[in-house]
Design a protein around this motif. Structure first.
Motif, short mmCIF file in Angstrom:
data_model
loop_
_atom_site.label_atom_id
_atom_site.label_comp_id
_atom_site.label_asym_id
_atom_site.label_seq_id
_atom_site.Cartn_x
_atom_site.Cartn_y
_atom_site.Cartn_z
N GLU A 140 0.85 -1.19 0.00
CA GLU A 140 0.00 0.00 0.00
C GLU A 140 0.88 1.24 0.00
N HIS A 141 0.48 2.23 -0.80
CA HIS A 141 1.33 3.42 -0.96
C HIS A 141 0.59 4.72 -0.69
N LYS A 142 -0.71 4.67 -0.44
CA LYS A 142 -1.47 5.92 -0.31
C LYS A 142 -1.06 6.71 0.92
N GLN A 143 -0.91 6.00 2.05
CA GLN A 143 -0.53 6.67 3.29
C GLN A 143 0.96 6.41 3.55
N ILE A 144 1.77 7.44 3.43
CA ILE A 144 3.22 7.24 3.52
C ILE A 144 3.64 6.69 4.88
N ARG A 145 3.17 7.30 5.96
CA ARG A 145 3.66 6.94 7.29
C ARG A 145 3.02 5.67 7.83
N THR A 146 1.80 5.35 7.41
CA THR A 146 1.15 4.13 7.89
C THR A 146 1.22 3.01 6.87
N GLY A 147 1.80 3.28 5.70
CA GLY A 147 1.84 2.27 4.64
C GLY A 147 2.61 1.03 5.04
N ASP A 148 3.64 1.18 5.88
CA ASP A 148 4.41 0.01 6.30
C ASP A 148 3.55 -0.93 7.15
N VAL A 149 2.81 -0.36 8.10
CA VAL A 149 2.00 -1.19 8.99
C VAL A 149 0.87 -1.87 8.22
N THR A 150 0.16 -1.10 7.39
CA THR A 150 -0.98 -1.67 6.67
C THR A 150 -0.53 -2.69 5.64
N THR A 151 0.62 -2.47 5.02
CA THR A 151 1.16 -3.46 4.08
C THR A 151 1.45 -4.78 4.79
N LEU A 152 2.09 -4.70 5.95
CA LEU A 152 2.40 -5.92 6.70
C LEU A 152 1.13 -6.61 7.18
#
Length: 305
Positions: free
Chosen positions: A185-197
């Motif tokens: 996921e790339h829409k939210q830069i700062r939360t993209g890592d958590v939501t991708t995982l």
């Protein structure tokens, strides 16, 4: 650059994401090139707003591949580089962190032991600027392997304490199977890592190695230096509902909602009340249905997330 060989070890692409940090990049790059693993490729992916990094690193000497995208925001940068991944495994490393020489060896050995793992991350020693400390990111012993099988088990490491020692491996320590690209996921830069995982739990498990195998640098230029905002916490909660078996009545989330509300009141409300009393009252009333009744969709509409 170490090219794909006849090695029995899986082929890994280590991508170093860099943006306007040529000095830190030197340490990061040398630590990756020093890996004892025998089947990997190093790619420096540059989205800097100036040419300083390009001038210093475009002459690779055959040791690594260099790509300059021009000035890109972090989300677009990641999207572009993931389109070029060809290896069965890949890593999105950061330009301000450092790997230990046995990092890839131990991570890939863990993949072999946990065939259902979509991604493997490791513990890390914390660096403050250039000072290495004995502090680690994960509360775990060096011989401990943690396998997360459900998204809620993993997410609480971020939700309960978005601080240094939060229980989960730092994002730049993760190595992924190529299949993980479709879950990014790339829409939210700062939360993209958590939501991708969190997305990865729909396809497999997530494994953390308790042994520190990298150095995680904390400094004032770092995007994650500050904690999550209220909107970002809500975004993670929304994703957590989608990928876990939690609901609004789960004791863990009931407790977390009240804790988050109290944190907002303590940290933000005083200043907001003094400067913008009407706005404070509006936000307070908007949040109340969510924290009391967990009306998540209403909160999202009000905050335009």
């Amino acid at each position: 650059m170490i090219k794909k060989t006849e090695s029995k070890n899986p082929y890994v692409e280590v991508i170093i994401l860099t943006h306007n940090r040529p000095d830190f990049l030197q340490e990061s790059l040398e630590s990756v090139l020093a890996q004892k693993y025998d089947n990997f490729k190093v790619i420096v992916s540059d989205s800097s707003s100036n040419l300083e990094t390009s001038e210093r690193y475009q002459n690779t000497g055959g040791r690594y591949q260099y790509i300059y995208w021009g000035n890109k925001v972090a989300s677009e940068h990641v999207r572009l580089i993931l389109q070029r991944v060809r290896a069965d495994f890949y890593m999105l490393f950061h330009d301000d962190d450092k790997l230990m020489p046995n990092f890839l060896q131990e991570v890939m050995a863990t993949f072999a032991k946990y065939p259902s793992a979509m991604a493997v991350g490791t513990n890390a020693y914390v660096m403050y600027d250039s000072t290495i400390t004995s502090q680690t990111v994960i509360r775990a012993t060096a011989d401990q392997i943690i396998e997360y099988t459900r998204g809620n088990e993993f997410a609480f490491n971020y939700l309960w304490d978005r601080s240094l020692v939060r229980g989960g491996a730092p994002y730049p320590s993760y190595v992924y199977r190529k299949k993980c690209i479709e879950f990014a996921e790339h829409k939210q830069i700062r939360t993209g890592d958590v939501t991708t995982l969190l997305n990865l739990f729909t396809a497999g498990t997530l494994v953390n190695i308790g042994k520190p195998l990298m150095y995680y640098r904390m400094h004032s230029e770092q995007d994650s230096y500050a904690g999550f905002s209220l909107k970002e916490y809500l975004a993670i909660l929304f994703k957590l509902y989608k990928v876990s078996d939690l609901n609004c009545h789960s004791p863990e989330l009931v407790s977390f909602r009240y804790g988050l509300w109290g944190r907002w009141v303590r940290q933000e409300a005083r200043e907001a009340l003094r400067k913008h009393p009407r706005r404070y009252l509006r936000v307070f009333l908007a949040l109340l249905p969510f924290f009391l009744k967990n009306n998540l969709r209403k909160a999202f509409r009000l905050f335009k997330i």
